[in-house]
Write a protein that holds these residues in place. Structure first.
Motif, mmCIF file in Angstrom:
data_model
loop_
_atom_site.group_PDB
_atom_site.id
_atom_site.type_symbol
_atom_site.label_atom_id
_atom_site.label_comp_id
_atom_site.label_asym_id
_atom_site.label_seq_id
_atom_site.Cartn_x
_atom_site.Cartn_y
_atom_site.Cartn_z
ATOM 1 N N LEU A 1 77.468 67.937 15.835
ATOM 2 C CA LEU A 1 78.357 66.843 16.204
ATOM 3 C C LEU A 1 79.114 67.147 17.503
ATOM 4 C CD1 LEU A 1 79.062 64.072 14.998
ATOM 5 C CD2 LEU A 1 80.947 65.153 13.779
ATOM 6 N N PRO A 2 79.690 68.357 17.689
ATOM 7 C CA PRO A 2 80.359 68.647 18.962
ATOM 8 C C PRO A 2 79.413 68.552 20.159
ATOM 9 C CG PRO A 2 81.043 70.223 17.288
ATOM 10 C CD PRO A 2 79.909 69.436 16.697
ATOM 11 N N TRP A 3 78.144 68.936 19.973
ATOM 12 C CA TRP A 3 77.186 68.832 21.083
ATOM 13 C C TRP A 3 77.034 67.376 21.492
ATOM 14 C CZ3 TRP A 3 72.831 66.278 22.462
ATOM 15 C CH2 TRP A 3 72.120 66.762 23.568
ATOM 16 N N TRP A 4 76.886 66.481 20.518
ATOM 17 C CA TRP A 4 76.743 65.070 20.841
ATOM 18 C C TRP A 4 78.011 64.531 21.496
ATOM 19 C CZ3 TRP A 4 72.344 62.590 21.103
ATOM 20 C CH2 TRP A 4 71.258 63.046 20.346
ATOM 21 N N HIS A 5 79.179 64.996 21.042
ATOM 22 C CA HIS A 5 80.435 64.564 21.670
ATOM 23 C C HIS A 5 80.460 64.938 23.151
ATOM 24 C CE1 HIS A 5 83.013 62.858 18.592
ATOM 25 N NE2 HIS A 5 82.604 63.763 17.729
ATOM 26 N N ARG A 6 79.997 66.143 23.450
ATOM 27 C CA ARG A 6 80.086 66.643 24.829
ATOM 28 C C ARG A 6 78.997 66.097 25.736
ATOM 29 N NH1 ARG A 6 81.923 71.572 22.059
ATOM 30 N NH2 ARG A 6 79.760 72.210 21.731
ATOM 31 N N ASN A 7 77.888 65.656 25.176
ATOM 32 C CA ASN A 7 76.738 65.302 26.000
ATOM 33 C C ASN A 7 76.338 63.831 25.942
ATOM 34 O OD1 ASN A 7 75.481 68.030 27.086
ATOM 35 N ND2 ASN A 7 76.176 68.413 24.994
ATOM 36 N N SER A 8 77.070 63.030 25.204
ATOM 37 C CA SER A 8 76.766 61.601 25.128
ATOM 38 C C SER A 8 77.919 60.798 25.729
ATOM 39 C CB SER A 8 76.553 61.169 23.676
ATOM 40 O OG SER A 8 75.433 61.817 23.122
ATOM 41 N N PRO A 9 77.620 59.711 26.419
ATOM 42 C CA PRO A 9 78.698 58.879 26.970
ATOM 43 C C PRO A 9 79.485 58.201 25.865
ATOM 44 C CG PRO A 9 76.579 57.785 27.202
ATOM 45 C CD PRO A 9 76.283 59.171 26.695
ATOM 46 N N ALA A 10 80.751 57.909 26.144
ATOM 47 C CA ALA A 10 81.592 57.202 25.174
ATOM 48 C C ALA A 10 81.132 55.761 25.055
ATOM 49 C CB ALA A 10 83.045 57.255 25.603
ATOM 50 N N GLU A 11 81.323 55.188 23.871
ATOM 51 C CA GLU A 11 80.913 53.803 23.646
ATOM 52 C C GLU A 11 81.839 52.813 24.333
ATOM 53 O OE1 GLU A 11 80.707 53.368 19.399
ATOM 54 O OE2 GLU A 11 78.608 53.937 19.352
ATOM 55 N N GLU A 12 83.121 53.183 24.458
ATOM 56 C CA GLU A 12 84.118 52.269 24.997
ATOM 57 C C GLU A 12 85.044 53.018 25.953
ATOM 58 O OE1 GLU A 12 84.187 49.115 24.406
ATOM 59 O OE2 GLU A 12 83.072 48.811 22.533
ATOM 60 N N THR A 13 85.832 52.256 26.731
ATOM 61 C CA THR A 13 86.857 52.882 27.557
ATOM 62 C C THR A 13 88.056 53.236 26.681
ATOM 63 O OG1 THR A 13 87.769 50.705 28.064
ATOM 64 C CG2 THR A 13 86.157 51.627 29.613
ATOM 65 N N PRO A 14 88.803 54.282 27.033
ATOM 66 C CA PRO A 14 89.960 54.670 26.223
ATOM 67 C C PRO A 14 91.037 53.588 26.216
ATOM 68 C CG PRO A 14 89.308 56.432 27.734
ATOM 69 C CD PRO A 14 88.550 55.209 28.140
ATOM 70 N N VAL A 15 91.722 53.476 25.095
ATOM 71 C CA VAL A 15 92.862 52.568 24.963
ATOM 72 C C VAL A 15 94.133 53.367 25.231
ATOM 73 C CG1 VAL A 15 94.213 51.180 23.341
ATOM 74 C CG2 VAL A 15 91.714 51.053 23.310
ATOM 75 N N THR A 16 95.008 52.845 26.068
ATOM 76 C CA THR A 16 96.278 53.524 26.351
ATOM 77 C C THR A 16 97.332 53.036 25.364
ATOM 78 O OG1 THR A 16 96.860 51.835 27.990
ATOM 79 C CG2 THR A 16 95.782 53.828 28.796
#
Length: 316
Positions: free
Chosen positions: A175-190
């Motif tokens: 799971l950490p590998w996928w977190h580090r190597n896959s683009p985020a699905e959405e832009t961050p919410v502030t």
């Protein structure tokens, strides 16, 4: 400018009443960040605010799934984004309120694009995992993904443990590998986050009292009915004040033993919540002494929110 006001705190810290007062002042609508309040029928054990307690303030994220469903952070984040857009379109303020920190983080640190998982293989794997103990699942995870195993050792839960294990078993990558190597699905919410802090002895006393009040309000009938309808293995029922009662219904534990365990497990959960808040919240979180008068706390939060939303205009 922040897109939403976030009010977080451990179980029993007074978030509900305070959030309603704030919502009245800033014309807000509340999106619940409670991983168990999403489930229908789980009312007493999750201390859902009643219609009267909500005081006419719109509440979202409550009663949107069956206890038989798995409801993860990604699903909640998609729901919350949709509701935030609707709330802003009405000219009102989205307020994210609750104690499930990883729901909030799914907005501020968007989840990676998930790898495709073969549905048949996943179904067979989930069936196998459901038969294993938490200790056995953690042993497997420690062998396959030590990083996630360490992270979930103190802050996990069975559903997150199974999720962390299914990814390496089905994809060959952790799971950490996928977190580090896959683009985020959405832009961050502030968000502008506020954290309610309660002295530990006072928090624990409140939890003990709260469990007693839940029983007096009909908790046993609620849990018994849910078990009869969905079964003990329903994902939504893997929650404190519910799961501890299963052995009591089977005659394997006295009621006092079950309730004492529910109190102890809830206290332990609040400790993990506080640890998470200290280490995982987005920058700029404002910590507040929740023992102060509610009106005083609301004054401070509303003033900080007003400053935050006015800053871009003043800079222009």
């Amino acid at each position: 400018m922040p897109e939403a006001l976030a009010l977080v705190g451990p179980t029993g810290s007074g978030k509900t009443a305070l959030s309603i007062e704030i919502a009245r002042r800033i014309d807000g609508e509340i999106i619940s960040m409670d991983s168990r309040a999403v489930y229908r029928g789980m009312d007493i054990g999750t201390a859902k605010a009643t219609e009267a307690e909500r005081g006419g303030i719109p509440h979202w994220g409550i009663d949107i799934a069956e206890p038989s469903e798995r409801f993860n952070a990604a699903r909640w984040a998609a729901y919350a984004r949709e509701k935030m857009a609707e709330i802003r379109a009405r000219g009102r303020v989205p307020m994210l309120v609750g104690g499930t920190g990883f729901f909030l983080r799914a907005l501020t640190h968007p989840i990676f694009q998930e790898p495709e998982l073969d549905p048949d293989r996943r179904a067979r794997l989930l069936e196998w995992m459901e038969r294993q103990t938490d200790a056995e699942l953690h042993r497997w995870l420690l062998a396959l993904d030590p990083e996630s195993a360490e992270r979930l050792r103190d802050w996990g839960g069975r559903q997150r443990l199974m999720r962390a294990l299914e990814v390496p078993l089905l994809t060959g990558r952790t799971l950490p590998w996928w977190h580090r190597n896959s683009p985020a699905e959405e832009t961050p919410v502030t968000v502008l986050p506020f954290v309610l802090e309660v002295p530990r002895d006072r928090l624990y006393a409140g939890i003990d009292r709260r469990v007693t009040e839940m029983v007096e309000a009909g908790l046993l009938d609620e849990v018994r009915g849910l078990v009869q309808k969905y079964g003990e293995d329903a994902p939504g029922l893997n929650a404190h004040a519910y799961i501890e009662l299963f052995p009591y219904f089977r005659g394997e534990r006295t009621l006092d033993e079950a309730l004492d365990l529910a109190r102890a497990n809830t206290r332990a959960y609040t400790r993990r919540q506080l640890t998470w808040f200290r280490t995982k919240l987005p920058g700029g979180a404002v910590w507040l002494d929740a023992t102060r008068p509610r009106r005083e706390l609301a004054d401070e939060i509303v003033a900080a929110w007003s400053r935050a939303v006015a800053e871009p205009a003043s800079e222009g």
